[in-house]
Design a protein around this motif. Structure first.
Motif, PDB file in Angstrom:
ATOM      1  N   TYR A  20     -71.305  30.875 -52.619  1.00 23.99           N
ATOM      2  CA  TYR A  20     -71.018  31.591 -53.866  1.00 23.99           C
ATOM      3  C   TYR A  20     -69.779  32.480 -53.761  1.00 23.99           C
ATOM      4  CZ  TYR A  20     -75.863  30.130 -54.333  1.00 23.99           C
ATOM      5  OH  TYR A  20     -77.002  29.379 -54.343  1.00 23.99           O
ATOM      6  N   THR A  21     -69.439  32.921 -52.564  1.00 24.62           N
ATOM      7  CA  THR A  21     -68.277  33.791 -52.389  1.00 24.62           C
ATOM      8  C   THR A  21     -67.134  33.110 -51.653  1.00 24.62           C
ATOM      9  OG1 THR A  21     -69.227  34.687 -50.340  1.00 24.62           O
ATOM     10  CG2 THR A  21     -69.720  35.859 -52.388  1.00 24.62           C
ATOM     11  N   LEU A  22     -67.311  31.853 -51.283  1.00 29.27           N
ATOM     12  CA  LEU A  22     -66.305  31.133 -50.512  1.00 29.27           C
ATOM     13  C   LEU A  22     -64.952  31.120 -51.220  1.00 29.27           C
ATOM     14  CD1 LEU A  22     -65.447  29.186 -48.204  1.00 29.27           C
ATOM     15  CD2 LEU A  22     -66.333  27.314 -49.615  1.00 29.27           C
ATOM     16  N   GLY A  23     -64.955  30.805 -52.513  1.00 28.37           N
ATOM     17  CA  GLY A  23     -63.696  30.691 -53.253  1.00 28.37           C
ATOM     18  C   GLY A  23     -62.904  31.975 -53.276  1.00 28.37           C
ATOM     19  N   GLN A  24     -63.572  33.103 -53.443  1.00 27.84           N
ATOM     20  CA  GLN A  24     -62.877  34.387 -53.468  1.00 27.84           C
ATOM     21  C   GLN A  24     -62.165  34.643 -52.145  1.00 27.84           C
ATOM     22  OE1 GLN A  24     -65.629  37.458 -54.638  1.00 27.84           O
ATOM     23  NE2 GLN A  24     -66.694  36.101 -56.062  1.00 27.84           N
ATOM     24  N   TYR A  25     -62.853  34.389 -51.036  1.00 31.40           N
ATOM     25  CA  TYR A  25     -62.254  34.631 -49.729  1.00 31.40           C
ATOM     26  C   TYR A  25     -61.048  33.723 -49.492  1.00 31.40           C
ATOM     27  CZ  TYR A  25     -65.989  37.686 -48.019  1.00 31.40           C
ATOM     28  OH  TYR A  25     -66.836  38.736 -47.826  1.00 31.40           O
ATOM     29  N   VAL A  26     -61.183  32.438 -49.828  1.00 30.23           N
ATOM     30  CA  VAL A  26     -60.102  31.483 -49.572  1.00 30.23           C
ATOM     31  C   VAL A  26     -58.857  31.837 -50.387  1.00 30.23           C
ATOM     32  CG1 VAL A  26     -59.390  29.080 -49.830  1.00 30.23           C
ATOM     33  CG2 VAL A  26     -61.639  29.606 -48.896  1.00 30.23           C
ATOM     34  N   LEU A  27     -59.012  32.087 -51.683  1.00 27.50           N
ATOM     35  CA  LEU A  27     -57.851  32.354 -52.534  1.00 27.50           C
ATOM     36  C   LEU A  27     -57.202  33.688 -52.197  1.00 27.50           C
ATOM     37  CD1 LEU A  27     -58.920  31.029 -56.040  1.00 27.50           C
ATOM     38  CD2 LEU A  27     -57.553  29.920 -54.299  1.00 27.50           C
ATOM     39  N   MET A  28     -57.996  34.718 -51.959  1.00 24.38           N
ATOM     40  CA  MET A  28     -57.426  36.019 -51.622  1.00 24.38           C
ATOM     41  C   MET A  28     -56.662  35.948 -50.306  1.00 24.38           C
ATOM     42  SD  MET A  28     -57.736  38.321 -53.888  1.00 24.38           S
ATOM     43  CE  MET A  28     -57.413  39.773 -52.902  1.00 24.38           C
TER      44      MET A  28
END
Length: 428
Positions: free
Chosen positions: A409-417
């Motif tokens: 659920y939080t993977l995308g936030q970490y990758v893009l940031m």
């Protein structure tokens, strides 16, 4: 002759935001084999049947907020009407119209061996033929590109760069954004001239030299008057995104692979639209490793595989060594420990029990090779096993990368940031 009149619902189709509906169907369109983990990933997508699409649309209509309460009331009618069969038929007709609209706008296509007429006849209502099995559909490149855009927009919204994750953000605009006050030009600075500050300096200098009698029409700018804007320098970056498609990515009642694919699509859309000077490649690692075209990202599936991390890193390193960029990095998304290794003779050595010292040693040797080549490895781990955490942290320490312990659920936030934070630095 008897006539039966039903409520007119032709305008309901126009009330449906088809793009919003397609976004809500992303789990089905990006299916990763979660419902049948032992199926061959190269076989046809069993989950992508017309019946599955019909059921997903039905759920979106009633539970996804695609239709308003008033529209649902008009569709189903009042309970006192008693014409349940008529209401059911209207609902089926609406779903069939939605499927046809999705085909017309290029989000899905019918199975290759089915003609359009046959597809429409069997469409939403059936899904199973007498002798040819379930009717399937295929997801188009347009649909995958759209899902990548939606994933990117929603992910940027969730990290605070747009309101409630629904509005486009200026951080995706083109051009150079000033981040600090202009400064006097010095030799070696980029000639990013700030016109207003430069002219103001010239006027102030002439006023000091000539008093109030100077002619403002004939202002001459000198070297000392030059002011430059301080802005963000966008470094060029070559990235390989490594996706673990081993069996563990869909085990334990959780699909981790579909969120990973969604993030990969979002990153591909970000790089293609906002950082055209960058390069992105995709590598799947399982029993072995393979590079796949970016347009196939949304179609890949997991399988009954082990995890050959070393082979994935080796392939990613070879790809990046051909790239002449300021920064070269590997983004590895995994949830399991290395459990396979390709021997020099091409045979695959496998051991799924614990961290095999032979596999771990060879994997660390490849991490060292990446470090010597100037390649950074950022690992996004979807598990919390103690030994696995220690392994990932050592990988990060060797190549001076980062280890993120996250969830689907939080993977995308970490990758893009992480990607965007590494892209910029202040220059003059």
């Amino acid at each position: 002759m008897k006539f039966r009149y039903t409520k007119y619902t032709g305008d309901l189709l126009d009330e449906i935001d088809l793009e919003d509906l397609v976004s809500k169907l992303s789990d089905l369109l990006l299916t990763s084999g979660f419902s049948n983990p032992w199926s061959n990933p190269h076989d046809s997508d069993d989950e992508r049947t017309m019946q599955a699409l019909h059921d997903a649309i039905l759920e979106a209509l009633f539970s996804g907020g695609v239709l308003s309460e008033d529209a649902l009331q008009r569709l189903l009618g009042e309970p006192a009407d008693g014409d349940q069969e008529g209401a059911r038929q209207q609902l089926e007709d609406l779903i069939q119209q939605i499927i046809e609209r999705m085909m017309e706008q290029g989000f899905i296509t019918g199975a290759p061996d089915l003609g359009p007429e046959r597809e429409r006849r069997r469409g939403a209502g059936g899904g199973v033929g007498d002798d040819s099995g379930p009717v399937t559909f295929e997801v188009t490149d347009k649909a995958l590109d759209f899902l990548g855009y939606r994933a990117l927009r929603d992910l940027l919204g969730s990290i605070g760069r747009s309101s409630a994750g629904r509005h486009d953000t200026r951080h995706l605009s083109t051009g150079i954004e000033s981040v600090a006050a202009p400064k006097p030009y010095e030799f070696g600075d980029t000639l990013n001239i700030d016109p207003s500050s430069t002219i103001l300096n010239a006027v102030q200098r002439l006023h000091a030299e000539q008093g109030s009698g100077f002619d403002p029409i004939s202002i001459q700018v000198e070297y000392a008057d030059l002011m430059v804007a301080q802005s963000e320098y966008q470094s060029s970056c070559a990235t390989v995104i490594m996706l673990d498609c081993s069996h563990s990515m869909i085990l334990y009642g959780e699909d981790r692979f579909t969120p990973a694919k969604r993030v990969a699509l979002a990153l591909a859309h970000l790089i293609r639209t906002q950082y055209p000077g960058d390069s992105l490649h995709a590598v799947l690692f399982h029993d072995s490793a393979e590079e796949i075209p970016l347009k196939q990202l949304g179609r890949v599936r997991v399988g009954p595989y082990y995890t050959n991390t070393r082979e994935g890193l080796r392939l990613a390193r070879r790809i990046l060594e051909r790239q002449k960029k300021d920064m070269r990095q590997i983004v590895m998304i995994t949830d399991g420990k290395p459990s396979a290794l390709t021997r020099p003779d091409g045979q695959i050595y496998k051991n799924a029990f614990g961290l095999d010292p032979y596999i771990v040693a060879e994997t660390f040797a490849e991490v060292n090779a990446c470090q010597k080549a100037g390649i950074m490895i950022n690992t996004f781990m979807l598990a919390r096993d103690h030994d696995l955490v220690a392994f990932v942290r050592r990988v990060a320490a060797i190549c001076r990368g980062k280890a993120y312990f996250t969830t689907p659920y939080t993977l995308g936030q970490y990758v893009l940031m992480d990607y965007m934070d590494r892209k910029t630095k202040t220059i003059h």
